[in-house]
Enzyme design. Structure first.
Site, short mmCIF file in Angstrom:
data_model
loop_
_atom_site.label_atom_id
_atom_site.label_comp_id
_atom_site.label_asym_id
_atom_site.label_seq_id
_atom_site.Cartn_x
_atom_site.Cartn_y
_atom_site.Cartn_z
N LYS A 141 3.24 1.38 -12.97
CA LYS A 141 3.74 0.45 -11.81
C LYS A 141 3.22 -0.92 -12.20
O LYS A 141 2.10 -1.30 -12.29
CB LYS A 141 3.13 0.92 -10.43
CG LYS A 141 3.69 0.03 -9.44
CD LYS A 141 3.31 0.72 -8.13
CE LYS A 141 3.96 -0.26 -6.96
NZ LYS A 141 3.51 0.44 -5.71
N GLY A 185 11.34 -4.69 -1.24
CA GLY A 185 12.32 -5.35 -0.41
C GLY A 185 13.38 -4.50 0.06
O GLY A 185 14.52 -5.08 0.77
N GLY A 237 8.99 0.83 0.74
CA GLY A 237 7.77 0.49 1.32
C GLY A 237 7.80 -0.05 2.72
O GLY A 237 7.87 0.62 3.67
N ILE A 254 -5.25 -4.88 1.63
CA ILE A 254 -5.95 -3.35 2.15
C ILE A 254 -7.18 -3.30 1.16
O ILE A 254 -8.24 -2.96 1.53
CB ILE A 254 -4.80 -2.38 1.96
CG1 ILE A 254 -3.64 -2.55 2.76
CG2 ILE A 254 -5.51 -1.01 2.76
CD1 ILE A 254 -3.67 -2.42 4.22
N CYS A 307 -3.93 -3.63 -10.45
CA CYS A 307 -5.27 -3.92 -9.80
C CYS A 307 -6.25 -4.59 -10.73
O CYS A 307 -5.92 -4.49 -11.84
CB CYS A 307 -6.06 -2.40 -9.45
SG CYS A 307 -6.21 -1.46 -10.79
C1 FMN Z 1 0.40 -1.88 3.50
C2 FMN Z 1 0.48 -1.52 2.15
C3 FMN Z 1 -0.13 -0.80 1.27
C4 FMN Z 1 0.24 -0.51 0.08
N1 FMN Z 1 -0.64 0.15 -0.86
C5 FMN Z 1 -0.33 0.31 -2.16
C6 FMN Z 1 -1.13 1.21 -2.97
O1 FMN Z 1 -2.06 1.77 -2.48
N2 FMN Z 1 -0.85 1.27 -4.13
C7 FMN Z 1 0.37 0.88 -4.67
O2 FMN Z 1 0.69 0.94 -5.89
N3 FMN Z 1 1.12 -0.06 -4.16
C8 FMN Z 1 0.72 -0.32 -2.63
N4 FMN Z 1 1.63 -0.87 -2.00
C9 FMN Z 1 2.74 -1.78 -2.64
C10 FMN Z 1 3.90 -1.08 -2.35
O3 FMN Z 1 3.78 0.39 -2.88
C11 FMN Z 1 5.32 -1.63 -2.78
O4 FMN Z 1 5.10 -1.79 -4.34
C12 FMN Z 1 5.56 -3.06 -2.32
O5 FMN Z 1 5.16 -3.18 -0.90
C13 FMN Z 1 6.92 -3.39 -2.41
O6 FMN Z 1 7.74 -2.68 -1.91
P1 FMN Z 1 8.34 -3.20 -0.50
O7 FMN Z 1 8.93 -4.44 -0.28
O8 FMN Z 1 9.50 -2.00 -0.12
O9 FMN Z 1 7.15 -2.80 0.56
C14 FMN Z 1 1.09 -1.33 -0.69
C15 FMN Z 1 2.18 -2.07 0.12
C16 FMN Z 1 1.96 -2.13 1.46
C17 FMN Z 1 3.00 -3.06 2.40
#
Ligand code: FMN
Length: 314
Positions: free
Chosen positions: A167, A246, A267, A74, A132
């Site tokens: 994070k 996950g 997420g 993104i 980042c």
């Molecule tokens: C579409 C999308 C946008 C995300 N945007 C951010 C963000 O802006 N900042 C951040 O720290 N992590 C962001 N993440 C990462 C999530 O916060 C999370 O750390 C990661 O997706 C793993 O968790 P999950 O497997 O439950 O999705 C984003 C993830 C996704 C899928």
């Protein structure tokens, strides 16, 4: 027959008391979810990462599917600090759940300026997205190494009195050392972790499936990695660890708590099932009542290691 108990799902993240350990992962939570469930059932509200100025984000396509998850690049489109202060903060302040503001920047100075600017009444904690790229370190993420993690968290610690969460990135080879560096620099909690760097190619056109070529993997595919890192960080650090990666079922939540997490972030699962977080809150409470578990303290960090485990994994 067991006495009926009303379980206490509360958890403590430093000085912050949460009514339960379920909260959204940054970037996957929005105002629209209020249409489908009461957002105040959550332990906390974690907002999409903001950056200081306006940013457009990455070229499209920004997301693509993969087996057991998704990839995204993104690129943190942001409306900047003014939009946060004037529009987002008043909206989210209308809720009772603690508000966690995620911030990021490409340089130390920019990070510090943003951290100062978001340290406002109504903000319960700041989550520093240090996954980042750091322009001053050839684009390598701050969270890749203990030294850059220490430097940025120490700078942020010096400019806010709010609880500060770091994070981490699953792309580092030394998660415990990075976690300890964040802790030693003054972080109040670790969020473990962000997306894992990956890539996907459309064979017919021989083009990358993401406009940014590479992107972050999320969803069930990365759960074992996030769980392993949660365990490593919880063992190495005394500050709370918040597991993320996950998680989509009650069993997943329990695995992370047993590994040592004091809370979890959800997420990608929300994209598949927008009410999943509310259901996990209810399922956790019902499971604790059914099992006679009166508090999360009876679950957190209770992993039993078999005698034979010798730490060799390959
Ligand atoms: C579409 C999308 C946008 C995300 N945007 C951010 C963000 O802006 N900042 C951040 O720290 N992590 C962001 N993440 C990462 C999530 O916060 C999370 O750390 C990661 O997706 C793993 O968790 P999950 O497997 O439950 O999705 C984003 C993830 C996704 C899928």
């Amino acid at each position: 027959m067991k006495d009926f108990i009303t379980p206490d799902t509360g958890t403590q993240i430093g000085t912050l008391a949460l009514q339960n350990p379920i909260m959204p992962a940054s970037g996957t939570f929005s105002e629209d979810l209020a249409d489908v469930f009461d957002l105040d059932v959550l332990g906390a509200h974690v907002l999409k990462t903001i950056m200081h100025g306006m940013r457009a984000g990455n070229p499209t396509p920004r997301v693509c599917d993969m087996p057991s998850g998704m990839m995204n690049a993104i690129g943190i489109p942001s409306k900047g600090i003014d939009d946060f202060r004037d529009r987002m903060l008043p909206y989210w302040a209308g809720y009772g759940a603690p508000l966690v503001v995620s911030i990021s920047a490409h340089s130390m100075d920019e990070f510090v300026r943003l951290c100062e600017a978001v340290s406002l009444p109504g903000v319960a904690a700041i989550e520093a997205n240090i996954s980042c790229p750091n322009i001053e370190a050839d684009g390598r993420a701050f969270a890749m190494r203990p030294d850059t993690t220490h430097t940025v968290i120490e700078r942020l610690r010096g400019c806010t009195d709010l609880p500060l969460w770091a994070k981490l990135s699953p792309n580092t080879g030394e998660p415990a050392e990075v976690g300890r560096a964040a802790q030693d620099a003054g972080a109040d909690a670790l969020v473990v972790a962000n997306t894992m760097l990956g890539m996907s190619i459309d064979v017919a056109s021989r083009t990358p499936r993401l406009g940014n070529v590479m992107g972050g993997m999320s969803g069930p595919a990365i759960k074992p990695v996030a769980l392993r890192m949660t365990y490593q960080c919880a063992r190495a650090c005394h500050i709370p660890v918040i597991g993320c990666g996950g998680i989509s079922t009650l069993e997943d939540v329990l695995e992370f708590l047993i590994a040592g997490a004091r809370a979890v972030q959800i997420g990608t699962a929300t994209f598949q099932s927008p009410t999943i977080m509310a259901r996990l809150v209810t399922q956790l409470r019902d499971w604790m009542a059914a099992q006679g578990v009166s508090s999360l303290g009876e679950i957190i960090g209770t992993l039993e290691i078999p005698q034979a485990a010798d730490g060799v994994w390959a």
